[in-house]
Design a protein around this motif. Sequence first.
Motif: not given
Length: 269
Positions: A33, A40-47, A65, A69
């Motif tokens: 993160r 960030d697991w909570n932000d798929p935009g980072t995947w 989580h 996810l």
Amino acid sequence: MSKILVLGARGKTGRRVAARLRELGVPHRPASRAGDVPFDWNDPGTWDAALDDVHGVYLVRPELHPDDLLRAFTARAVTRGAERLVLLSARAGGPGLDRPRERIVQQSGAAWTVLRPTWYFQNFSEGMFAGAVRSGELRLPAGAGREAFVDAGDVAEAAVAALTGDGHHEQVYELSGPQPLSLAEVVAAISEGSGLAVRYRPVTPGAYVSELTAAGRSGPFAELQARLLTWVSQDEGAHVSDGVERALSRPPRPFAAFVKQAAAEGAWA
């Protein structure tokens, strides 16, 4: 050459996985993160950026989580070309425990390996118990139970073997150290090896949760840790597993060797 994505690259096993891949000259991408490669697991935009040109992934399961996810990420990883997934799970809970996150990885369509380690040696030197050890008193709801603690380095080596070698597909490796230890034996070994006077004081699960939340930890995290440590009090993790030998063709590192190295590196100074 395609890369191996290492999630949790600042954690106990993730940074050791990355270091071992670096030693071997294997292209890899450490991601976390707050790392150079943000994930960030909570932000798929980072995947997608993390998964670019990746053929293998070291997956540190996202505690606290939703399973959805992990399902969404593994599907994205496979779609983008990942062919090998190694999941860091946990041995705690026994053979009858339902493990839906393991099933997600096993049903992903990629070659998979699952690692189920016990509690790490390094929890006492660099993790959640290290401060208490340095203070001289370790307070945990583990009673007189024993756990076959494992070295995080052994876990990382098993992960690298599965990510880079053959013969690990569809394997579940239960990873433990060579002997079960009580918390009293743990602090005695640390005291002897470091010169630091440490004692272990069993507390109730409720008292432990209160202490963690008073220190700023979330309620769900505190409850989870109390439950896991209560399993230790019941000797749920006392048995020795053969996963290190199966994955690495060598015995697991003993606790005394860990203490000697940690003391030499000033872990409890």
